[in-house]
Structures are given as C-alpha cells and as structure tokens.
Design an enzyme around this catalytic site. Structure first.
Site, short mmCIF file in Angstrom:
data_model
loop_
_atom_site.label_atom_id
_atom_site.label_comp_id
_atom_site.label_asym_id
_atom_site.label_seq_id
_atom_site.Cartn_x
_atom_site.Cartn_y
_atom_site.Cartn_z
N LYS A 39 97.25 68.96 11.64
CA LYS A 39 95.90 69.00 11.06
C LYS A 39 95.46 70.45 10.90
O LYS A 39 94.88 70.84 9.88
CB LYS A 39 94.92 68.21 11.92
CG LYS A 39 95.12 66.71 11.78
CD LYS A 39 94.41 65.88 12.83
CE LYS A 39 94.83 64.41 12.70
NZ LYS A 39 94.35 63.56 13.76
N GLN A 83 90.93 63.96 19.01
CA GLN A 83 92.22 63.28 18.90
C GLN A 83 92.31 62.15 19.92
O GLN A 83 92.12 62.37 21.11
CB GLN A 83 93.36 64.31 19.11
CG GLN A 83 94.73 63.75 18.88
CD GLN A 83 94.99 63.33 17.43
OE1 GLN A 83 94.61 64.03 16.49
NE2 GLN A 83 95.59 62.18 17.23
N ASP A 128 86.36 61.46 10.82
CA ASP A 128 87.26 60.32 11.04
C ASP A 128 86.60 59.02 10.57
O ASP A 128 87.28 58.01 10.41
CB ASP A 128 87.59 60.19 12.54
CG ASP A 128 89.01 60.63 12.86
OD1 ASP A 128 89.83 60.71 11.93
OD2 ASP A 128 89.30 60.89 14.04
#
Ligand code: NDP
Length: 277
Positions: free
Chosen positions: A48, A92, A115
């Site tokens: 990422k 994460q 997200d």
C-alpha cells in the site's frame, strides 16, 4: 472465454490517479497503521505504501507494537483524524486479540475511512447513497464496468457474506439494479443457485471450491479468493481451468481482483481528499 485482466486495469487506474495528483495543490495523504509484525499484514502494508509513492501521494506507514493498549491506538487514530495532511486512515486487519477492531474502525472519521468499514459508510452504501465504499467490492464493480458487463436485471450470486467482501459486494450489485442472492456456509444447493447465475462473485477462502460445471454457460465469474497451496502456488476459490469451459469472462488469481483492491484504495483516498476540500 475471455480473461478480465485486473493487473492491467489496476495499472491504468493508478496511471490515471497519478495524472490527477499532478494538478492538485497538495498531495493526498494516506496513513496506514500496522499493529504488531504479522508477516502477511506487513507485506500488505508495504504494498500500500509503495502504491502511494507510485501515484505521488503523501504516505505515513505507522508501526505500533503488538502490546499497544486500546486507548493508545484510539489516541493515535484521533491524532490522524485531526491531521490535515492525512485524507485517508486505514488500520490493517486483523488486530491482536486484546484490541476491539469495531471500536477502532468506529474511531476513524467517516470522512477519512478509505476502507469504507465505518458503520456510517456501510449504512450509506446500504441506502444507495454511497460515500466511501469498501475497496474490494468497489474494485470488482470497476472491473465489471470496464469490461462492459451490464448488470441491470441480471441474476448475480455472491458466495461469501463477510463484512469486508461478500455483504458490501451484494449491496454494490443491488445498487446496480441486479437481482442478488447472497450465500454463506449454511446455504443449501449452492451448485443449483450458481447454475442460475449470470454473474458469480466468490469470496470464501477455500481453494477451488466452486466447480466448473456449476457455472452456467456464458456466465461472468469473479474470483476474489486468494489461497496459497502447500506448493506455494496462489489459487482462487474457483476451479479456474474447469470453469473456463463455461464462463464467458473470468478473473484470474493472481492478477484479477487483488490488484484492484489497492488501486481502489488509492481512488478512495483521492475521493476523500476531494470531499475534504
Ligand atoms: P471470511 O472468512 O471473513 O468470510 C468467508 C465467507 O464465506 C463467510 O461468509 C462464510 O459463511 C462463507 N463460506 C464459508 N464456507 C462456505 C461454503 N462452503 N459455501 C458458501 N459460503 C461459505 O473471508 P473474507 O471475505 O475476508 O475473504 C474471502 C476470500 O477472499 C479469502 O480467500 C481472502 O483471502 C480473499 N480476499 C481477497 C481480497 C482481494 O483483494 N482479492 C480482499 C479480501 C479478501 P458464514 O458467514 O456462514 O461463515
């Protein structure tokens, strides 16, 4: 049978984002928090971070020790919520078991929730008023749109009902005016349901569980699953070779949905930047 080349489509998306970034007065910023040092999570976070650099984003990779307290993690998120350089915040997952992932996600400002997991963003997707949309299902919608697959009135079957893939995937398809069936581990006659499907999206995590003759001739097959076999080979949830006998379009694993997830994260960060402006 035609392959949906997610690698190429994701590269085009990243190129397009990089072009847009050049004309902005500041670089969009993404903060990725990694708690602990789980090897798979570390690879995802590094990927990422690299993707951010490729498109010219400002990126902060924040490593926290595995024994961080809930409050310390919430404080870190609050700091990032108030940091003007940061447009997107991602924690994460999975988190160590002493941390409550729900509390952590709810702490992220919905405006920076790239997200799309915050309940406010989940609710907006459900109401067909999407704001920031979960990356993997949104990436699948981009693949379908670019491939020119019309979803209106189509029978779509989503296999898997997790919060990060299956459920939002089903909402995306419904919002595109498809007729949607969502399957889970208790579904009966899965093969019969798939044999009626014009579009199949599978996100289960069981190697090759979907057999080739379950696919209706001409169906579009999107395989979200990523499974590593003992040999080290990556395979999806669909028996790819057998399904190619029936499918009209299919995503490979690797090189299908996977690259779209990160490209869509960048897209969401750019959207969050634009919305915040
Ligand atoms: P989860 O384990 O959270 O969810 C799996 C879902 O599959 C559950 O809803 C479960 O049902 C359902 N399921 C399990 N067994 C069956 C079965 N026999 N028949 C029908 N449904 C079943 O997984 P995720 O959604 O997080 O991930 C799924 C896969 O997608 C994994 O391989 C993961 O690695 C991959 N993935 C890929 C991404 C990408 O970028 N390409 C991103 C995210 C995930 P129930 O609800 O009843 O338990």
């Amino acid at each position: 049978m035609n392959i949906i080349d997610g690698k190429k489509i994701a590269q085009n998306l990243r190129n397009d984002i990089a072009k847009q970034v050049k004309s902005l007065d500041r670089a969009p910023g993404l903060a990725v928090i990694l708690v602990g040092d789980d090897p798979a999570s570390s690879v995802y976070v590094r990927n990422k971070d690299n993707a951010c650099k490729e498109v010219g984003f400002y990126s902060e990779k924040i490593n926290k020790p595995a024994d961080i307290t809930q409050q310390q993690l919430l404080d870190e998120i609050q700091r990032l919520n108030n940091d003007d350089k940061i447009d997107g915040i991602l924690v994460q997952l999975p988190l160590p078991s002493h941390l409550d992932a729900n509390l952590v996600i709810e702490m992220i400002s919905p405006e920076k929730d790239v997200d799309g997991f915050h309940s406010e963003n989940v609710g907006k997707l459900m109401q067909n008023k999407p704001y920031l949309r979960p990356c993997t299902p949104k990436g699948v919608m981009t693949l379908l749109a670019i491939t020119g697959i019309d979803l209106v009135g189509k029978n779509c079957v989503v296999v898997g009902a997790s919060n990060i893939v299956g459920r939002p995937m089903a909402m995306e398809l419904l919002n595109a005016r498809a007729t949607v069936t969502i399957c889970n581990s208790k579904t009966t006659n899965l093969s019969g349901k798939l044999q009626q499907a014009d579009v199949v999206v599978v996100a289960v995590g069981i190697p090759k569980m979907i057999q080739g003759d379950w696919i209706k001739p001409g169906a579009v097959v999107i395989d979200v699953g990523i499974n590593r076999l003992k040999t080290g080979k990556l395979v999806g949830d669909v028996d790819f070779d057998a399904a190619t006998q029936n499918a009209s379009w299919m995503t490979p694993v690797p090189g299908g949905v996977g690259p779209m997830t990160i490209a869509t994260l960048l897209e969401n960060t750019l959207t969050a930047y634009q919305n915040r402006k």
